[in-house]
Design an enzyme around this catalytic site. Structure first.
Site, short mmCIF file in Angstrom:
data_model
loop_
_atom_site.label_atom_id
_atom_site.label_comp_id
_atom_site.label_asym_id
_atom_site.label_seq_id
_atom_site.Cartn_x
_atom_site.Cartn_y
_atom_site.Cartn_z
N TYR A 66 8.15 39.59 -27.18
CA TYR A 66 7.90 41.04 -27.30
C TYR A 66 9.09 41.72 -27.98
O TYR A 66 8.92 42.46 -28.95
CB TYR A 66 7.66 41.67 -25.92
CG TYR A 66 7.99 43.13 -25.89
CD1 TYR A 66 7.13 44.06 -26.48
CD2 TYR A 66 9.20 43.59 -25.34
CE1 TYR A 66 7.46 45.41 -26.50
CE2 TYR A 66 9.53 44.93 -25.37
CZ TYR A 66 8.67 45.84 -25.95
OH TYR A 66 9.01 47.16 -25.99
N SER A 68 12.70 49.82 -29.55
CA SER A 68 13.18 49.71 -28.16
C SER A 68 14.64 49.33 -28.12
O SER A 68 15.14 48.61 -29.00
CB SER A 68 12.35 48.63 -27.46
OG SER A 68 12.94 48.26 -26.23
N ASN A 93 -7.33 50.58 -29.79
CA ASN A 93 -8.41 49.63 -29.48
C ASN A 93 -8.72 49.61 -27.98
O ASN A 93 -9.54 48.82 -27.53
CB ASN A 93 -8.08 48.22 -29.99
CG ASN A 93 -6.90 47.61 -29.27
OD1 ASN A 93 -6.32 48.21 -28.37
ND2 ASN A 93 -6.53 46.40 -29.68
N THR A 129 15.67 47.20 -26.41
CA THR A 129 15.68 45.76 -26.19
C THR A 129 16.36 45.04 -27.37
O THR A 129 16.87 43.94 -27.20
CB THR A 129 14.24 45.24 -25.96
OG1 THR A 129 14.30 43.90 -25.53
CG2 THR A 129 13.38 45.33 -27.18
N LYS A 136 9.75 43.75 -31.93
CA LYS A 136 10.37 45.04 -32.26
C LYS A 136 11.47 44.83 -33.31
O LYS A 136 11.59 45.61 -34.26
CB LYS A 136 10.95 45.70 -31.00
CG LYS A 136 9.89 46.17 -30.00
CD LYS A 136 8.99 47.23 -30.60
CE LYS A 136 7.85 47.63 -29.69
NZ LYS A 136 6.84 48.49 -30.31
C1 UD1 Z 1 11.51 46.23 -19.71
C2 UD1 Z 1 11.65 45.20 -20.76
C3 UD1 Z 1 11.98 45.86 -22.07
C4 UD1 Z 1 10.88 46.82 -22.44
C5 UD1 Z 1 10.67 47.81 -21.32
C6 UD1 Z 1 9.42 48.59 -21.60
C7 UD1 Z 1 12.46 43.22 -19.55
C8 UD1 Z 1 13.58 42.25 -19.40
N1 UD1 Z 1 12.66 44.23 -20.39
O1 UD1 Z 1 12.74 46.89 -19.59
O2 UD1 Z 1 12.10 44.89 -23.08
O3 UD1 Z 1 11.20 47.49 -23.61
O4 UD1 Z 1 10.48 47.13 -20.07
O5 UD1 Z 1 9.19 49.54 -20.62
O6 UD1 Z 1 11.45 43.07 -18.93
N2 UD1 Z 1 13.15 46.31 -11.28
C9 UD1 Z 1 13.13 45.95 -9.94
N3 UD1 Z 1 11.92 45.70 -9.35
C10 UD1 Z 1 10.73 45.83 -10.01
C11 UD1 Z 1 10.76 46.22 -11.37
C12 UD1 Z 1 11.98 46.44 -11.97
O7 UD1 Z 1 14.18 45.82 -9.31
O8 UD1 Z 1 9.68 45.58 -9.42
C13 UD1 Z 1 14.43 46.59 -11.93
C14 UD1 Z 1 14.73 45.68 -13.09
O9 UD1 Z 1 15.44 44.52 -12.66
C15 UD1 Z 1 15.57 46.58 -13.98
C16 UD1 Z 1 15.04 47.97 -13.72
O10 UD1 Z 1 14.36 47.89 -12.48
O11 UD1 Z 1 16.89 46.54 -13.57
C17 UD1 Z 1 14.11 48.46 -14.79
O12 UD1 Z 1 13.10 47.49 -15.00
P1 UD1 Z 1 11.85 47.76 -15.95
O13 UD1 Z 1 11.21 49.03 -15.61
O14 UD1 Z 1 11.01 46.52 -15.93
O15 UD1 Z 1 12.49 47.98 -17.39
P2 UD1 Z 1 13.49 47.05 -18.25
O16 UD1 Z 1 13.69 45.74 -17.62
O17 UD1 Z 1 14.69 47.84 -18.54
#
Ligand code: UD1
Length: 342
Positions: free
Chosen positions: A152, A127, A34, A129, A156
């Site tokens: 979210y 996921s 979509n 998750t 899943k």
């Molecule tokens: C997140 C979701 C997860 C989802 C996935 C999809 C959460 C809690 N989980 O996973 O459910 O399936 O995305 O892609 O949001 N980080 C930083 N700074 C940032 C962004 C991220 O330090 O600006 C760190 C986070 O704390 C984490 C790691 O990078 O430790 C990965 O983060 P992210 O890419 O958002 O993925 P998830 O949290 O694993």
């Protein structure tokens, strides 16, 4: 083997990379999307790589009549890879009804059509998750499912349950749920990649946008976790490896090599990488110093998780081929190429 496959969400990040791999394997791909979180120009990127434009229809999967009409007009499709879903964790906390409605009604409509139109095979985008913070690492498929931390994540979990019950109720249907760890990177051609709308929530697009000067600095969410360097640990896998896993899973169903009508596989590298290690990898492959600052923990973040991918390695004969550096390099190349051509 019937090679007509419907890919829902096929213009999205993982969907588009999977369409490329399917076409490379000779599949005839139909995309439904979509375009709520993707761009129609992704079709040009796909065509640029494979030389073949996939069939595309802009349909909202929540519209049952339109989905039925699609299958009536496109006979011969025998399998579906279902990516289409909302995926922003934070937004799902603010708008739970929107998330439950979109992610679950679309799945229910597809399953209804699978029965009505005799489409036997489904690959579902799930996921890691669903594991929450696992007690044991690396985490295997038989680890207990934990209460979801976001709507979210719950979509899943519920999606997997809906599929399991539907498969049990109908002998003709079979499905594979693929539990992804953290997909990153882009196609090596830089024709397609991750295209976050607005401010990225995920780590790698935030890193590449910071290095490209679009964001001031990366905020590292916490350095006081119980991990070797204090930052969170994840299992980052190259999106092309992930895309190829979908082709393998689909062929397993089509060639009737599945063991049981509902199978679940973890898709990850088996290696945990901290946020600081991810930053180092980026700096190594880009030759750029990244501006970052450690801030408070992000609510709802899991401390550490990485996959035990043994089941996918042994049963599907799939394993990741690209390294973290390869994935980071491709993410950076994509960011540069996208900005240049915008
Ligand atoms: C997140 C979701 C997860 C989802 C996935 C999809 C959460 C809690 N989980 O996973 O459910 O399936 O995305 O892609 O949001 N980080 C930083 N700074 C940032 C962004 C991220 O330090 O600006 C760190 C986070 O704390 C984490 C790691 O990078 O430790 C990965 O983060 P992210 O890419 O958002 O993925 P998830 O949290 O694993």
């Amino acid at each position: 083997m019937n090679k007509k496959v419907l890919v829902t969400g096929g213009t999205g990040y993982i969907g588009s990379h999977t369409v490329v791999e399917l076409q490379n394997e000779g599949f005839e791909v139909y995309i439904i999307d979509n375009l709520s979180n993707s761009d129609i120009n992704v079709l040009d990127g796909i065509t640029g790589i494979t030389g073949k434009r996939p069939a595309f229809e802009k349909i909202d999967l929540c519209d049952h009549e339109k989905v039925k009409a699609f299958f009536s007009h496109n006979p011969g499709i025998e399998s579906i890879i279902h990516f289409a879903a909302y995926k922003a964790v934070g937004e799902s906390v603010e708008k739970p009804v929107l998330y439950y409605h979109n992610n679950l009604v679309s799945l229910l409509n597809l399953l209804t059509c699978m029965k009505d139109f005799n489409i036997p095979s489904l690959v579902f985008s799930s996921s890691c998750t669903v594991y929450g913070q696992p007690d044991e690492l690396p985490v295997s498929e038989d680890a207990p499912i934990q209460e979801a931390v976001s709507p979210y994540g719950n979509t899943k979990q519920i999606g997997e349950e809906i599929i399991r019950d539907t498969i049990h109720s109908c002998e003709q249907l079979k499905a594979v749920s693929l539990r992804y760890f953290n997909p990153i990177g882009a196609h090596p051609s830089s024709y397609i990649g991750e295209l976050p709308i607005g401010i990225p929530e995920n780590l790698v697009p935030y890193i590449t946008q910071t290095a490209a000067g679009i964001r001031d600095e990366l905020r590292v969410f916490g350095d006081d976790y119980d991990t070797p360097d204090g930052s969170c640990i994840r299992d980052y896998l190259h999106v092309v490896d992930l895309a190829q896993a979908h082709v393998v899973a689909l062929k397993r169903l089509l060639e009737k090599r599945n063991k049981g009508n509902y199978e679940i596989f973890n898709l990850g590298t088996g290696r945990g990488v901290s946020v600081f290690e991810a930053i180092e990898s980026f700096e190594r492959v880009s030759g750029k110093k990244l501006r970052y600052r450690v801030v408070d923990r992000r609510p709802g973040d899991i401390e550490k998780i990485w996959a035990n991918p043994a089941l996918a390695n042994n049963e599907m004969r799939w394993s990741t081929k690209y390294s973290l550096d390869d994935a980071m390099k491709s993410a950076w190349d994509w960011e540069l190429s996208y900005r240049k051509n915008k």
